[in-house]
Design a protein around this motif. Structure first.
Motif, PDB file in Angstrom:
ATOM      1  N   GLU A  52       0.946  -1.243  -0.006  1.00  0.00           N
ATOM      2  CA  GLU A  52      -0.159   0.089  -0.019  1.00  0.00           C
ATOM      3  C   GLU A  52       0.844   1.226   0.039  1.00  0.00           C
ATOM      4  OE1 GLU A  52      -3.258  -0.264   2.817  1.00  0.00           O
ATOM      5  OE2 GLU A  52      -3.703  -2.124   2.120  1.00  0.00           O
ATOM      6  N   GLY A  53       1.927   1.036  -0.608  1.00  0.00           N
ATOM      7  CA  GLY A  53       2.818   2.208  -0.407  1.00  0.00           C
ATOM      8  C   GLY A  53       3.289   2.876   0.766  1.00  0.00           C
ATOM      9  N   GLY A  54       3.765   3.996   0.681  1.00  0.00           N
ATOM     10  CA  GLY A  54       4.070   4.627   2.022  1.00  0.00           C
ATOM     11  C   GLY A  54       5.624   4.516   2.466  1.00  0.00           C
ATOM     12  N   ILE A  55       6.173   4.411   3.528  1.00  0.00           N
ATOM     13  CA  ILE A  55       7.508   4.714   3.701  1.00  0.00           C
ATOM     14  C   ILE A  55       7.987   3.032   4.066  1.00  0.00           C
ATOM     15  CG2 ILE A  55       7.716   6.979   4.265  1.00  0.00           C
ATOM     16  CD1 ILE A  55       8.239   6.049   7.281  1.00  0.00           C
ATOM     17  N   VAL A  56       9.138   2.988   3.496  1.00  0.00           N
ATOM     18  CA  VAL A  56       9.918   1.566   4.117  1.00  0.00           C
ATOM     19  C   VAL A  56      10.894   2.260   5.221  1.00  0.00           C
ATOM     20  CG1 VAL A  56      11.698  -0.240   3.415  1.00  0.00           C
ATOM     21  CG2 VAL A  56       9.857   0.191   2.061  1.00  0.00           C
ATOM     22  N   LEU A  57      11.033   1.592   6.220  1.00  0.00           N
ATOM     23  CA  LEU A  57      11.849   2.019   7.636  1.00  0.00           C
ATOM     24  C   LEU A  57      12.764   1.042   7.629  1.00  0.00           C
ATOM     25  CD1 LEU A  57      11.316   4.399   9.510  1.00  0.00           C
ATOM     26  CD2 LEU A  57      10.553   2.656  11.039  1.00  0.00           C
ATOM     27  N   LEU A  58      14.265   1.496   7.484  1.00  0.00           N
ATOM     28  CA  LEU A  58      15.546   0.832   7.413  1.00  0.00           C
ATOM     29  C   LEU A  58      16.164   0.944   8.729  1.00  0.00           C
ATOM     30  CD1 LEU A  58      17.193   1.512   4.125  1.00  0.00           C
ATOM     31  CD2 LEU A  58      15.306  -0.402   4.733  1.00  0.00           C
ATOM     32  N   PHE A  59      16.619  -0.044   9.170  1.00  0.00           N
ATOM     33  CA  PHE A  59      17.519  -0.101  10.482  1.00  0.00           C
ATOM     34  C   PHE A  59      18.981  -0.026  10.467  1.00  0.00           C
ATOM     35  CE2 PHE A  59      13.176  -1.605  11.155  1.00  0.00           C
ATOM     36  CZ  PHE A  59      12.746  -0.482  12.240  1.00  0.00           C
ATOM     37  N   ASN A  60      19.424   0.461   9.266  1.00  0.00           N
ATOM     38  CA  ASN A  60      20.942   0.282   9.027  1.00  0.00           C
ATOM     39  C   ASN A  60      21.642   0.976   9.984  1.00  0.00           C
ATOM     40  OD1 ASN A  60      19.879  -0.766   6.749  1.00  0.00           O
ATOM     41  ND2 ASN A  60      20.797   0.545   5.252  1.00  0.00           N
ATOM     42  N   HIS A  61      21.194   2.160  10.671  1.00  0.00           N
ATOM     43  CA  HIS A  61      21.914   2.902  11.438  1.00  0.00           C
ATOM     44  C   HIS A  61      21.910   2.554  13.089  1.00  0.00           C
ATOM     45  CE1 HIS A  61      22.755   5.933   8.351  1.00  0.00           C
ATOM     46  NE2 HIS A  61      21.646   6.299   8.453  1.00  0.00           N
ATOM     47  N   MET A  62      20.624   1.652  13.120  1.00  0.00           N
ATOM     48  CA  MET A  62      20.204   0.965  14.681  1.00  0.00           C
ATOM     49  C   MET A  62      20.928  -0.374  14.687  1.00  0.00           C
ATOM     50  SD  MET A  62      16.796   2.862  14.844  1.00  0.00           S
ATOM     51  CE  MET A  62      16.441   2.428  16.473  1.00  0.00           C
ATOM     52  N   ASN A  63      22.292  -0.593  14.544  1.00  0.00           N
ATOM     53  CA  ASN A  63      22.651  -2.263  14.162  1.00  0.00           C
ATOM     54  C   ASN A  63      23.753  -2.382  15.403  1.00  0.00           C
ATOM     55  OD1 ASN A  63      24.549  -0.503  13.329  1.00  0.00           O
ATOM     56  ND2 ASN A  63      24.908  -1.638  11.567  1.00  0.00           N
ATOM     57  N   ARG A  64      23.606  -1.949  16.579  1.00  0.00           N
ATOM     58  CA  ARG A  64      24.510  -2.013  17.580  1.00  0.00           C
ATOM     59  C   ARG A  64      24.112  -3.183  18.296  1.00  0.00           C
ATOM     60  NH1 ARG A  64      25.820   2.567  20.550  1.00  0.00           N
ATOM     61  NH2 ARG A  64      23.997   3.284  19.740  1.00  0.00           N
ATOM     62  N   ILE A  65      25.176  -3.871  18.900  1.00  0.00           N
ATOM     63  CA  ILE A  65      24.846  -4.716  20.250  1.00  0.00           C
ATOM     64  C   ILE A  65      25.330  -3.788  21.185  1.00  0.00           C
ATOM     65  CG2 ILE A  65      25.855  -6.587  21.382  1.00  0.00           C
ATOM     66  CD1 ILE A  65      26.662  -7.917  18.787  1.00  0.00           C
ATOM     67  N   LEU A  66      24.317  -3.515  22.014  1.00  0.00           N
ATOM     68  CA  LEU A  66      24.479  -2.319  23.165  1.00  0.00           C
ATOM     69  C   LEU A  66      24.906  -3.185  24.383  1.00  0.00           C
ATOM     70  CD1 LEU A  66      20.872  -0.828  22.739  1.00  0.00           C
ATOM     71  CD2 LEU A  66      22.908   0.012  21.792  1.00  0.00           C
TER      72      LEU A  66
END
Ligand SMILES: Cc1cc2nc3c(=O)[nH]c(=O)nc-3n(C[C@H](O)[C@H](O)[C@H](O)COP(=O)(O)OP(=O)(O)OC[C@H]3O[C@@H](n4cnc5c(N)ncnc54)[C@H](O)[C@@H]3O)c2cc1C
Length: 478
Positions: free
Chosen positions: A92-106
């Motif tokens: 249905e379109g809209g945005i695809v949300l990526l997690f490339n920047h949120m990829n840390r083992i905290l």
């Protein structure tokens, strides 16, 4: 599936506000950028998003959700896009949300035996990181080299070690989730015991991005098993292999891995991996046990005896860890290997109680014959989770019709045997038309009530899980 645009494009005003949140460098609405994220690992589903956004932290995710909720813009969270149910296809379109920047083992907490991670962490990276500390994170989907923890949680993924250690759900202790309205909630945590209120953690696990956005996860770790052994049992009779699976479990042995590959799969995998797998037998069981040395040796002996009693023509123990790893890798490459056969590969994951494996394998072969199709079967036999896979060609409409009908019969058979339409791949768009077979109308209504309560404007991954129309593997371009 709707082919018409039912929602407005992102307005200039909404775009401006989204860019203010993430910066222009993390907002992409070029045709190329949109095209890249218009499909996932599922054959024959494609639909363009309106934009692709890569937030840097939870606060940004929450801001994005607020804006999207206000403008009714669909949000499709996406890990690595390896799902096999069209779960990240933006229908249905809209945005695809990526997690490339949120990829840390905290954090890896050795006292509480937990790991706290961001959703974009690659599964294998986590496995390796905890192994360095003598710890073990068991969920190991075949795609673990590229799949993300966010994707694993949202599909409740299984893997080769699922029989003994369970699936992703069994290792999720707590989550941070951004809801559709932008609220941030925390569920569960490091506690081994916690019964304060509804178990929201379990609700979000396997919810396929339709209820909220996972921005952090606290995962359970266990001590690394002391030893592991691997063996291959070869069969000239497919049903004998399936019977061995049931017998092993009935003898109260829970091996870590109990994988099944039929002859067509073996041939293709060997051609791909070239590790000397036998290709002249009808089926192979890949069996592994881990734990204390004496337990492993005792279980492996018992299982070898059971396999021989069930007419295995050969039972071979891997001579080294390298050989064992080669066998595991070969099994993990089954889908990639099969995908080389024909332009289109349709892989399903019908699942039955393990006592019904022999009947299910037989039924799959009969259905393949009835529809004159090649269907290769492999899978997590110990879990009853089979992957009947059909190499085909989407351009051949007549053949595709037969493929559709064959898989419908396979799902119906799985349900008839007390099984389910998907053991680990999720519902997405692909299985939505069949979900009611499994849950019934009241079950669907209960799920819709949950969805409506958490996401009243239906912005979270719309078009997934709940069926709109009958199944059609069509290419949708917007
Ligand atoms: C070769 C191959 C082998 C595979 N083997 C297995 C296997 O053994 N076992 C198994 O279970 N599956 C397997 N899969 C399927 C797939 O890899 C898994 O479903 C995997 O967990 C998907 O991870 P991903 O990061 O690619 O997620 P994606 O495909 O990107 O997303 C999967 C779902 O999760 C949602 N999602 C992603 N991130 C978030 C987030 N942060 N918050 C909310 N929702 C989110 C998406 O919207 C989507 O619905 C295999 C696939 C391939 C191609």
């Amino acid at each position: 599936m709707d082919v018409e645009r039912v929602r407005p494009l992102i307005s200039n005003e909404a775009k401006k506000r989204l860019i203010q949140v993430v910066g222009a460098e993390n907002y992409d609405d070029t045709k190329t950028g949109r095209l890249v994220y218009s499909y996932d690992a599922t054959p024959q589903f494609q639909s363009l998003p309106d934009a692709v956004i890569a937030p840097r932290n939870t606060k940004e995710v929450a801001e994005i959700a607020k804006i999207c909720n206000e403008y009714r813009i669909p949000i499709v969270p996406r890990g690595s896009g390896t799902n096999l149910c069209a779960g990240t296809c933006p229908v249905e379109g809209g945005i695809v949300l990526l997690f490339n920047h949120m990829n840390r083992i905290l954090e890896i907490d050795e006292e509480n035996l937990t790991a706290t991670v961001q959703p974009g962490v690659v599964t294998l990276d986590l496995t390796k990181a905890v192994e360095e500390k003598g710890l073990f994170y068991p969920p190991d989907p075949g795609s673990m080299k590229i799949s993300t923890i966010g994707g694993n949680i949202s599909e409740n993924s299984g893997g080769l070690r699922g029989l003994k250690y369970g699936v992703t759900r069994d290792y999720v202790l707590g989550l941070e989730v951004v809801l559709a309205n932008g609220d941030v909630i925390r569920t569960g945590g490091k506690l081994a015991k916690d019964v304060a209120g509804y178990d929201l953690t379990r609700l979000f696990v396997g919810s396929e991005g339709t209820l909220g956005i996972v921005t952090e996860a606290t995962l359970k770790l266990i001590p690394m098993p002391e030893t592991k052994q691997t063996m291959l049992a070869l069969y000239q009779d497919l049903e004998a292999a399936a019977r061995s699976v049931s017998k092993i479990i009935a003898n109260k042995i829970i091996p870590v891995t109990l994988e099944f590959l039929d002859q067509p799969t073996l041939e293709v995998v060997e051609d791909f991996a070239r590790i000397g797998l036998p290709t002249d037998v009808k089926a192979v069981l890949l069996i592994e046990q881990d734990g204390p040395k004496e337990v492993v040796e005792r279980d492996m002996k018992k299982m070898a005896d059971i396999c021989r009693a069930e007419q295995a023509v050969s039972v071979q123990l891997a001579r080294s860890e390298e050989e064992a790893e080669a066998l595991r890798t070969a099994r993990r490459t089954a889908l990639s290997a099969l995908a080389r056969l024909k332009p289109t590969t349709i892989l399903e994951d019908a699942t039955v109680p393990r006592s019904e494996i022999a009947k299910m394998v037989k039924a799959i072969n009969e259905i393949a014959e009835k529809y004159q199709l090649k269907i290769c079967t492999f899978g997590h036999a110990g879990d009853g989770n089979l992957h009947p896979t059909c190499p085909t060609d989407a351009r051949n409409r007549e053949e595709m019709e037969r493929v559709e009908r064959a898989f419908e019969e396979i799902f119906a058979k799985a349900i008839e045997l007390g099984g389910t339409i998907t053991g680990e791949h999720g519902v997405g768009v692909m299985k939505a038309p069949y979900l009611e077979w499994k849950l019934g109308p009241a079950g669907i209504a209960a799920m819709k009530a949950v969805k409506q309560a958490l996401d009243p404007n239906n912005i979270m991954n719309p078009g997934k899980v709940f069926a709109k129309s009958t199944r059609k593997r069509v290419v949708v371009t917007r």
